[in-house]
Design an enzyme around this catalytic site. Structure first.
Site, PDB file in Angstrom:
ATOM      1  N   ASN A  84     -59.375  14.855 -49.494  1.00 54.34           N
ATOM      2  CA  ASN A  84     -59.918  13.908 -50.340  1.00 54.34           C
ATOM      3  C   ASN A  84     -59.838  14.611 -52.015  1.00 54.34           C
ATOM      4  OD1 ASN A  84     -60.589  12.792 -48.328  1.00 54.34           O
ATOM      5  ND2 ASN A  84     -62.878  13.672 -47.584  1.00 54.34           N
ATOM      6  N   ASP A  86     -62.838  13.915 -54.553  1.00 56.07           N
ATOM      7  CA  ASP A  86     -64.023  13.289 -54.007  1.00 56.07           C
ATOM      8  C   ASP A  86     -64.633  14.480 -55.186  1.00 56.07           C
ATOM      9  OD1 ASP A  86     -65.393  14.378 -51.535  1.00 56.07           O
ATOM     10  OD2 ASP A  86     -65.331  12.719 -51.056  1.00 56.07           O
ATOM     11  N   HIS A 101     -54.900  17.903 -51.657  1.00 57.00           N
ATOM     12  CA  HIS A 101     -54.568  16.283 -52.410  1.00 57.00           C
ATOM     13  C   HIS A 101     -55.392  16.725 -54.073  1.00 57.00           C
ATOM     14  CE1 HIS A 101     -53.017  13.152 -48.934  1.00 57.00           C
ATOM     15  NE2 HIS A 101     -52.422  14.794 -49.197  1.00 57.00           N
ATOM     16  N   CYS A 129     -55.006  16.948 -74.098  1.00 56.99           N
ATOM     17  CA  CYS A 129     -55.058  18.906 -73.854  1.00 56.99           C
ATOM     18  C   CYS A 129     -56.204  19.574 -74.600  1.00 56.99           C
ATOM     19  CB  CYS A 129     -53.736  19.413 -74.194  1.00 56.99           C
ATOM     20  SG  CYS A 129     -53.662  20.881 -73.373  1.00 56.99           S
ATOM     21  N   GLY A 169     -62.431  12.233 -40.397  1.00 53.12           N
ATOM     22  CA  GLY A 169     -62.291  10.893 -40.562  1.00 53.12           C
ATOM     23  C   GLY A 169     -60.776  10.569 -41.772  1.00 53.12           C
ATOM     24  N   THR A 170     -59.840  11.623 -41.189  1.00 54.55           N
ATOM     25  CA  THR A 170     -58.191  11.063 -41.511  1.00 54.55           C
ATOM     26  C   THR A 170     -57.754  10.045 -40.845  1.00 54.55           C
ATOM     27  OG1 THR A 170     -57.108  12.578 -42.199  1.00 54.55           O
ATOM     28  CG2 THR A 170     -57.638  12.846 -40.190  1.00 54.55           C
ATOM     29  N   ASN A 195     -63.577   9.923 -35.677  1.00 56.33           N
ATOM     30  CA  ASN A 195     -63.108   9.028 -36.263  1.00 56.33           C
ATOM     31  C   ASN A 195     -63.919   7.763 -35.999  1.00 56.33           C
ATOM     32  OD1 ASN A 195     -61.861   6.958 -37.479  1.00 56.33           O
ATOM     33  ND2 ASN A 195     -60.142   8.430 -38.269  1.00 56.33           N
ATOM     34  N   VAL A 196     -64.289   6.905 -36.258  1.00 56.89           N
ATOM     35  CA  VAL A 196     -65.071   5.396 -35.606  1.00 56.89           C
ATOM     36  C   VAL A 196     -63.386   5.136 -35.169  1.00 56.89           C
ATOM     37  CG1 VAL A 196     -66.106   5.216 -37.479  1.00 56.89           C
ATOM     38  CG2 VAL A 196     -64.587   4.608 -38.190  1.00 56.89           C
ATOM     39  N   ALA A 213     -69.308  10.089 -38.984  1.00 60.80           N
ATOM     40  CA  ALA A 213     -69.229  11.349 -39.056  1.00 60.80           C
ATOM     41  C   ALA A 213     -70.323  12.304 -39.608  1.00 60.80           C
ATOM     42  CB  ALA A 213     -68.780  11.840 -40.489  1.00 60.80           C
TER      43      ALA A 213
HETATM   44  P1  OAD Z   1     -57.644   7.003 -44.551  1.00 61.87           P
HETATM   45  O1  OAD Z   1     -58.436   6.107 -45.966  1.00 61.87           O
HETATM   46  O2  OAD Z   1     -56.219   6.665 -44.102  1.00 61.87           O
HETATM   47  O3  OAD Z   1     -58.637   6.935 -43.370  1.00 61.87           O
HETATM   48  C1  OAD Z   1     -59.596   6.905 -43.282  1.00 61.87           C
HETATM   49  C2  OAD Z   1     -59.887   7.295 -41.928  1.00 61.87           C
HETATM   50  O4  OAD Z   1     -61.718   7.620 -41.664  1.00 61.87           O
HETATM   51  C3  OAD Z   1     -59.684   6.542 -41.638  1.00 61.87           C
HETATM   52  O5  OAD Z   1     -59.265   6.462 -40.170  1.00 61.87           O
HETATM   53  C4  OAD Z   1     -61.198   5.747 -40.638  1.00 61.87           C
HETATM   54  O6  OAD Z   1     -60.998   5.087 -39.404  1.00 61.87           O
HETATM   55  C5  OAD Z   1     -62.139   7.038 -41.034  1.00 61.87           C
HETATM   56  N1  OAD Z   1     -63.771   6.447 -41.283  1.00 61.87           N
HETATM   57  C6  OAD Z   1     -63.879   5.558 -42.036  1.00 61.87           C
HETATM   58  N2  OAD Z   1     -65.460   5.488 -42.108  1.00 61.87           N
HETATM   59  C7  OAD Z   1     -65.531   6.434 -40.931  1.00 61.87           C
HETATM   60  C8  OAD Z   1     -66.929   7.358 -40.810  1.00 61.87           C
HETATM   61  N3  OAD Z   1     -67.937   7.219 -41.354  1.00 61.87           N
HETATM   62  N4  OAD Z   1     -67.133   8.506 -40.167  1.00 61.87           N
HETATM   63  C9  OAD Z   1     -65.752   9.487 -39.467  1.00 61.87           C
HETATM   64  N5  OAD Z   1     -64.759   8.252 -39.744  1.00 61.87           N
HETATM   65  C10 OAD Z   1     -64.528   7.041 -40.462  1.00 61.87           C
HETATM   66  O7  OAD Z   1     -57.905   8.116 -45.753  1.00 61.87           O
HETATM   67  P2  OAD Z   1     -57.458   9.312 -45.091  1.00 61.87           P
HETATM   68  O8  OAD Z   1     -56.967   9.683 -44.200  1.00 61.87           O
HETATM   69  O9  OAD Z   1     -57.732  10.505 -46.399  1.00 61.87           O
HETATM   70  O10 OAD Z   1     -53.835  10.203 -50.760  1.00 61.87           O
HETATM   71  O11 OAD Z   1     -55.492   9.264 -46.731  1.00 61.87           O
HETATM   72  C11 OAD Z   1     -54.877  10.251 -46.555  1.00 61.87           C
HETATM   73  C12 OAD Z   1     -55.213  10.203 -47.799  1.00 61.87           C
HETATM   74  O12 OAD Z   1     -54.059   8.916 -47.878  1.00 61.87           O
HETATM   75  C13 OAD Z   1     -55.781   9.954 -48.910  1.00 61.87           C
HETATM   76  O13 OAD Z   1     -56.112  11.951 -49.526  1.00 61.87           O
HETATM   77  C14 OAD Z   1     -54.404   9.419 -49.980  1.00 61.87           C
HETATM   78  C15 OAD Z   1     -54.504   7.737 -49.229  1.00 61.87           C
HETATM   79  O14 OAD Z   1     -53.317   7.430 -49.550  1.00 61.87           O
HETATM   80  C16 OAD Z   1     -53.496  10.142 -51.724  1.00 61.87           C
HETATM   81  O15 OAD Z   1     -53.532   9.752 -52.726  1.00 61.87           O
HETATM   82  C17 OAD Z   1     -52.387  10.921 -52.154  1.00 61.87           C
HETATM   83 ZN    ZN Z   2     -51.082  21.573 -73.324  1.00 63.27          ZN
END
Ligand code: OAD
Ligand code: ZN
Length: 235
Positions: A84, A86, A101, A129, A169-170, A195-196, A213
């Site tokens: 994340n 954020d 990231h 900059c 949550g990934t 994960n959900v 989560a």
């Molecule tokens: P995703 O949006 O791909 O996946 C989010 C996951 O969180 C999913 O598997 C959902 O089921 C789960 N989820 C949603 N709500 C939830 C909750 N309340 N509790 C638990 N789980 C929950 O996000 P990431 O896996 O973080 O990269 O994505 C990986 C990367 O892809 C990100 O860092 C970003 C994106 O493109 C870049 O921008 C380089």
């Molecule tokens: Zn510079």
């Protein structure tokens, strides 16, 4: 103990995820907004997207899952790895977070490449900059770019050494982050998924907590972590 978090841990704080219902990549094309080519073509478009996300997240606060992990770190040997950008783990009190990231709250000069913290909301666009005046970009990793090498190496090392590796949550679809769970599994860690929904990581997870989560992280900590007291209080 190692934890890898993704967008799902911040969903209940009001931060949109990328995939799934309401996901950013449903409404926006990732290739138009999150690649170096997109930024070269139309920096204003890309900056508008990132400035919008900064404003949205500036109004969000860490939830119980972020707070539980910050608390866990005070009484265990925990490495926290996140995909994340954020900053909510740090807002919850976590330190030494391995940000695979990058961060929305850091900018990078496209010319001299220095990075600096910037929490201005709204951000005056396009940001430049402070030293050389060149165009700045968000200090995040875009598709097609390498992850910060030292951070990735530290994450891989912790995955190899982990006794417990929890994925929270990934979606487990984006490499090399998703591969960390596989490394941990191959090196003998107990892999836990929170994960959900089920993901490709569920196939080899030793334990799956299916649910939000905010509820499941504290359940995991009380059930698994408390049962592994040797992981607590290493000193
Ligand atoms: P995703 O949006 O791909 O996946 C989010 C996951 O969180 C999913 O598997 C959902 O089921 C789960 N989820 C949603 N709500 C939830 C909750 N309340 N509790 C638990 N789980 C929950 O996000 P990431 O896996 O973080 O990269 O994505 C990986 C990367 O892809 C990100 O860092 C970003 C994106 O493109 C870049 O921008 C380089
Ligand atoms: Zn510079």
């Amino acid at each position: 103990m190692v934890v890898l978090t993704g967008a799902g841990i911040s969903a209940e704080s009001g931060v949109p995820t990328f995939r799934g219902a309401g996901g950013l990549w449903r409404e926006h094309r990732a290739l138009d907004l999150a690649t170096p080519e997109a930024f070269a073509r139309d920096p204003d478009l890309v900056w508008n997207f990132y400035a919008w996300r900064r404003e949205l997240i500036a109004g969000c606060t860490p939830n119980a899952a972020h707070l539980s992990l910050a608390d866990l770190a005070t009484r265990s040997n925990l490495t926290l790895i996140t995909q994340n950008v954020d900053g909510l783990h740090q807002a919850a009190g976590s330190t030494n977070v391995l940000e695979l990231h990058g961060s929305l709250w850091r900018l990078r000069c496209t010319a001299c490449r220095q990075t600096w913290a910037d929490r201005n909301v709204p951000l005056l666009l396009p940001p430049t900059c402070p030293d050389c005046g060149s165009l700045a970009r968000p200090d995040v990793v875009w598709f097609g770019e390498q992850l910060p090498r030292a951070t990735l190496n530290a994450a891989k090392e912790s995955a190899r050494a982990a006794a417990v590796f929890a994925c929270i949550g990934t979606s487990g679809l984006v490499e090399p982050a998703a591969g960390l769970a596989r490394i941990a599994h191959e090196f003998g860690a107990q892999v836990v998924e929170i994960n959900v929904e089920r993901t490709p990581l569920s196939a080899f997870a030793d334990r799956v907590y299916e649910g939000p989560a905010t509820a499941m992280v504290s359940r995991w900590i009380s059930e698994v972590v408390a049962g592994n007291l040797d992981l607590l209080d290493p000193e």
